[in-house]
Write a protein that holds these residues in place. Structure first.
Motif, PDB file in Angstrom:
ATOM      1  N   GLY A  94       7.507   6.802  -4.569  1.00 33.03           N
ATOM      2  CA  GLY A  94       8.577   6.914  -3.589  1.00 33.03           C
ATOM      3  C   GLY A  94       8.290   6.111  -2.343  1.00 33.03           C
ATOM      4  N   GLN A  95       9.078   6.365  -1.315  1.00 31.42           N
ATOM      5  CA  GLN A  95       8.994   5.610  -0.065  1.00 31.42           C
ATOM      6  C   GLN A  95       8.604   6.534   1.080  1.00 31.42           C
ATOM      7  N   LEU A  96       7.729   6.047   1.946  1.00 28.59           N
ATOM      8  CA  LEU A  96       7.335   6.757   3.157  1.00 28.59           C
ATOM      9  C   LEU A  96       7.695   5.882   4.340  1.00 28.59           C
ATOM     10  N   ARG A  97       8.603   6.373   5.191  1.00 26.73           N
ATOM     11  CA  ARG A  97       9.096   5.586   6.324  1.00 26.73           C
ATOM     12  C   ARG A  97       8.549   6.171   7.627  1.00 26.73           C
ATOM     13  N   ILE A  98       7.917   5.320   8.433  1.00 28.81           N
ATOM     14  CA  ILE A  98       7.320   5.745   9.701  1.00 28.81           C
ATOM     15  C   ILE A  98       7.765   4.787  10.802  1.00 28.81           C
ATOM     16  N   ASN A  99       8.208   5.349  11.920  1.00 30.07           N
ATOM     17  CA  ASN A  99       8.640   4.563  13.074  1.00 30.07           C
ATOM     18  C   ASN A  99       7.618   4.718  14.187  1.00 30.07           C
ATOM     19  N   GLY A 100       7.212   3.624  14.810  1.00 27.58           N
ATOM     20  CA  GLY A 100       6.247   3.694  15.899  1.00 27.58           C
ATOM     21  C   GLY A 100       6.370   2.498  16.808  1.00 27.58           C
ATOM     22  N   ASN A 101       5.675   2.547  17.943  1.00 25.59           N
ATOM     23  CA  ASN A 101       5.655   1.365  18.781  1.00 25.59           C
ATOM     24  C   ASN A 101       4.728   0.310  18.156  1.00 25.59           C
ATOM     25  N   ASP A 102       4.747  -0.877  18.691  1.00 19.86           N
ATOM     26  CA  ASP A 102       4.004  -1.991  18.108  1.00 19.86           C
ATOM     27  C   ASP A 102       2.511  -1.716  18.046  1.00 19.86           C
ATOM     28  N   VAL A 103       1.974  -1.125  19.113  1.00 19.51           N
ATOM     29  CA  VAL A 103       0.542  -0.840  19.151  1.00 19.51           C
ATOM     30  C   VAL A 103       0.155   0.162  18.077  1.00 19.51           C
ATOM     31  N   ALA A 104       0.973   1.205  17.908  1.00 20.09           N
ATOM     32  CA  ALA A 104       0.678   2.218  16.896  1.00 20.09           C
ATOM     33  C   ALA A 104       0.664   1.618  15.500  1.00 20.09           C
ATOM     34  N   ILE A 105       1.637   0.771  15.208  1.00 21.10           N
ATOM     35  CA  ILE A 105       1.699   0.160  13.881  1.00 21.10           C
ATOM     36  C   ILE A 105       0.506  -0.760  13.665  1.00 21.10           C
ATOM     37  N   ARG A 106       0.101  -1.482  14.704  1.00 16.30           N
ATOM     38  CA  ARG A 106      -1.083  -2.349  14.582  1.00 16.30           C
ATOM     39  C   ARG A 106      -2.335  -1.522  14.278  1.00 16.30           C
ATOM     40  N   LEU A 107      -2.461  -0.382  14.947  1.00 17.63           N
ATOM     41  CA  LEU A 107      -3.608   0.477  14.694  1.00 17.63           C
ATOM     42  C   LEU A 107      -3.615   0.979  13.253  1.00 17.63           C
ATOM     43  N   LEU A 108      -2.449   1.367  12.757  1.00 19.58           N
ATOM     44  CA  LEU A 108      -2.362   1.827  11.379  1.00 19.58           C
ATOM     45  C   LEU A 108      -2.762   0.719  10.405  1.00 19.58           C
ATOM     46  N   VAL A 123       3.300   4.310  -3.808  1.00 19.62           N
ATOM     47  CA  VAL A 123       4.090   4.633  -2.614  1.00 19.62           C
ATOM     48  C   VAL A 123       4.465   3.345  -1.886  1.00 19.62           C
ATOM     49  N   GLU A 124       5.736   3.219  -1.565  1.00 20.10           N
ATOM     50  CA  GLU A 124       6.210   2.089  -0.752  1.00 20.10           C
ATOM     51  C   GLU A 124       6.173   2.517   0.707  1.00 20.10           C
ATOM     52  N   LEU A 125       5.323   1.887   1.489  1.00 19.97           N
ATOM     53  CA  LEU A 125       5.147   2.238   2.898  1.00 19.97           C
ATOM     54  C   LEU A 125       6.029   1.341   3.753  1.00 19.97           C
ATOM     55  N   ASP A 126       6.987   1.936   4.432  1.00 21.98           N
ATOM     56  CA  ASP A 126       7.946   1.207   5.273  1.00 21.98           C
ATOM     57  C   ASP A 126       7.650   1.548   6.730  1.00 21.98           C
ATOM     58  N   LEU A 127       6.999   0.625   7.449  1.00 26.80           N
ATOM     59  CA  LEU A 127       6.622   0.833   8.844  1.00 26.80           C
ATOM     60  C   LEU A 127       7.545   0.017   9.742  1.00 26.80           C
ATOM     61  N   VAL A 128       8.165   0.670  10.699  1.00 27.66           N
ATOM     62  CA  VAL A 128       9.099   0.004  11.610  1.00 27.66           C
ATOM     63  C   VAL A 128       8.553   0.079  13.028  1.00 27.66           C
ATOM     64  N   ALA A 129       8.329  -1.069  13.652  1.00 24.36           N
ATOM     65  CA  ALA A 129       7.822  -1.130  15.022  1.00 24.36           C
ATOM     66  C   ALA A 129       8.960  -1.464  15.977  1.00 24.36           C
ATOM     67  N   GLU A 130       9.184  -0.605  16.949  1.00 26.53           N
ATOM     68  CA  GLU A 130      10.201  -0.872  17.967  1.00 26.53           C
ATOM     69  C   GLU A 130       9.858  -0.132  19.250  1.00 26.53           C
ATOM     70  N   GLY A 131      10.287  -0.692  20.364  1.00 28.04           N
ATOM     71  CA  GLY A 131       9.934  -0.136  21.658  1.00 28.04           C
ATOM     72  C   GLY A 131      10.675   1.132  22.005  1.00 28.04           C
ATOM     73  N   ARG A 132      11.932   1.223  21.612  1.00 30.97           N
ATOM     74  CA  ARG A 132      12.733   2.378  22.024  1.00 30.97           C
ATOM     75  C   ARG A 132      12.376   3.602  21.199  1.00 30.97           C
ATOM     76  N   LEU A 133      12.549   4.750  21.820  1.00 27.51           N
ATOM     77  CA  LEU A 133      12.316   6.014  21.141  1.00 27.51           C
ATOM     78  C   LEU A 133      13.553   6.370  20.336  1.00 27.51           C
ATOM     79  N   VAL A 134      13.386   6.665  19.040  1.00 35.52           N
ATOM     80  CA  VAL A 134      14.528   6.931  18.176  1.00 35.52           C
ATOM     81  C   VAL A 134      14.473   8.350  17.635  1.00 35.52           C
ATOM     82  N   ASP A 135      15.609   8.811  17.154  1.00 39.04           N
ATOM     83  CA  ASP A 135      15.699  10.092  16.453  1.00 39.04           C
ATOM     84  C   ASP A 135      15.233   9.841  15.024  1.00 39.04           C
ATOM     85  N   ILE A 136      14.010  10.248  14.699  1.00 39.81           N
ATOM     86  CA  ILE A 136      13.464   9.890  13.392  1.00 39.81           C
ATOM     87  C   ILE A 136      14.232  10.572  12.262  1.00 39.81           C
ATOM     88  N   VAL A 137      14.744  11.769  12.495  1.00 43.04           N
ATOM     89  CA  VAL A 137      15.510  12.447  11.450  1.00 43.04           C
ATOM     90  C   VAL A 137      16.841  11.738  11.241  1.00 43.04           C
TER      91      VAL A 137
END
Length: 321
Positions: A94-108, A123-137
Motif C-alpha cells: 500500500g501507500q504511506l503518505r506523510i506531509n512535512g516541512n523541507d527540513v523534516a523530509i531531508r532528515l527522514l 510500501v509506496e512512500l509518498d513524502l510531500v515537503a511544503e512550508g505551509r501547515l496543512v490539514d493532514i486528514v
C-alpha cells in the motif's frame, strides 16, 4: 440503479480531497478523461450531482459533502483492515503518505527512509515537503511532521528530535553603532530583518522569560522569506534577525554574529511526527514509527545540526500578522 464500484468511490474520494480533477488523476495514476468519465458514471448511478464544476474550480455539492462524510471513515477502515492482513503475513503493501516541512523530509531521507524501504519494499512512500501547515486528514495524509508547537491538539505526537530555540542575532559591526537591546520592546528602536511566511503574513517575533511572554511586530525595511538569507543579511550588518539557532550557529561560533536577548529565547519542542488518534493506525505507519524509534539516536544526532523551519511552527502560523 447500478451499484457504484469501489474504484468509482475511490475516484470520488480523490477528487473531493484534491478539489481538482487534474491533481486527483495524477494521484490515482489515471488519465483525466478516464477520471471524469468515472465521476459522471457515479453521478448517473446515484442520480445526484456530487460536484459543482467550473473551468477553474471543483467544489462538492451538499450531496457530495454528505457522501464524503460517510465514505471517508469507511474506506479508511477498509484500507487499514487490508494492511493489517498483509502486515500479519510480514508483507506490508500500500501507500504511506506523510506531509512535512523541507527540513523534516531531508532528515527522514538521511535516516529512516533507507531502512524502511529496505524492510518493506511493498510500501509506496509518498513524502510531500511544503512550508505551509496543512490539514493532514483533509488532504489525505497518514501523518505529518512539524515543530511540536504546530501539532494540532487532537493529534497523537511522536517526538523525533531534541528541543530547539530561536535567537535574535546581529553583527558586531551593527552593534558597534547601536546599543544592543536589553528587553524585547527595545527592538522597536532597531531596523529588524523581518520574515515573510508561506501564508503571506509576517512573523511576529516571540520571546518569553520567567512566565512572561511578549510578541512584537518588529519594524524594518527588509523582509525575507528564508532563514539562511536572514542570517546572511544580519552578517552584512543590515539589522537584527530572529532565526532558528542552527542556522546562525556557525556565524555565532566564528564571531560574525552575536546573539542578543538570549535570556528571552527559551527552547521549544522540536520536530514531531503526528497522526489522528481517533482512527485505526495503518500497519505501514505503525512500522514507520517503529523504524523511527529504532533509529532515534541517529535521528537526534542529525537533528540539532539541521536547521528547523520556522514557518511551520504554530506561533509563526497563527500569530503572524
Amino acid at each position: 440503479m447500478s451499484k457504484p464500484t469501489l474504484s468509482d468511490l475511490r475516484a470520488f474520494m480523490a477528487v473531493a480531497e484534491h478539489r481538482s480533477f487534474r491533481r486527483a488523476a495524477d494521484f490515482l495514476g489515471v488519465a483525466r478523461p478516464t477520471l471524469s468519465h468515472a465521476i459522471r458514471g457515479l453521478e448517473d448511478s446515484l442520480d445526484v450531482r456530487l460536484f459543482h464544476r467550473t473551468t477553474r474550480s471543483v467544489a462538492l455539492t451538499e450531496a457530495g459533502t454528505r457522501l464524503l462524510g460517510r465514505l471517508d471513515p469507511l474506506l479508511h477502515d477498509l484500507d487499514a483492515a487490508l494492511e493489517d492482513v498483509t502486515g500479519e503475513q510480514g508483507h506490508l503493501q500500500g501507500q504511506l503518505r506523510i506531509n512535512g516541512n523541507d527540513v523534516a523530509i531531508r532528515l527522514l531521507l538521511r535516516t529512516v527512509v533507507p531502512e524502511f524501504l529496505a524492510r518493506y519494499p511493498g510500501v509506496e512512500l509518498d513524502l510531500v515537503a511544503e512550508g505551509r501547515l496543512v490539514d493532514i486528514v483533509g488532504q489525505g495524509f497518514d501523518a505529518g511532521i512539524r515543530l511540536g508547537e504546530a501539532v494540532p491538539k487532537d493529534m497523537v505526537a511522536v517526538p523525533l528530535g531534541p528541543d530547539i530555540r530561536f535567537l535574535a542575532v546581529a553583527s558586531p559591526r551593527y552593534l558597534a553603532q547601536r546599543p544592543a537591546p536589553d528587553v524585547p520592546d527595545a527592538l522597536t528602536r532597531h531596523p529588524c530583518i523581518r520574515q515573510r511566511l508561506p501564508s503571506g503574513k509576517r512573523y511576529r517575533w516571540e520571546f518569553s522569560k520567567r512566565g512572561q511572554s511578549v510578541e512584537i511586530d518588529v519594524p524594518g525595511t527588509l523582509t525575507l522569506d528564508s532563514s539562511p538569507l536572514m542570517v546572511e543579511a544580519a552578517i552584512g550588518g543590515l539589522g537584527i534577525a530572529y532565526v532558528p539557532e542552527p542556522y546562525a550557529r556557525a556565524a555565532l561560533d566564528d564571531g560574525r554574529l552575536v546573539s542578543v536577548l538570549e535570556d528571552w529565547c527559551p527552547r521549544i519542542p522540536g520536530l514531531s511526527l503526528y497522526f489522528p488518534g481517533n482512527r485505526h493506525m495503518p500497519a505501514s505507519l505503525r512500522a514507520f514509527i517503529d523504524t523511527i524509534r529504532e533509529l532515534r539516536d541517529q535521528f537526534e544526532a542529525l537533528a540539532p545540526s539541521t536547521p528547523a523551519v520556522l514557518a511551520t511552527s504554530s506561533s509563526a502560523g497563527a500569530k503572524a500578522g
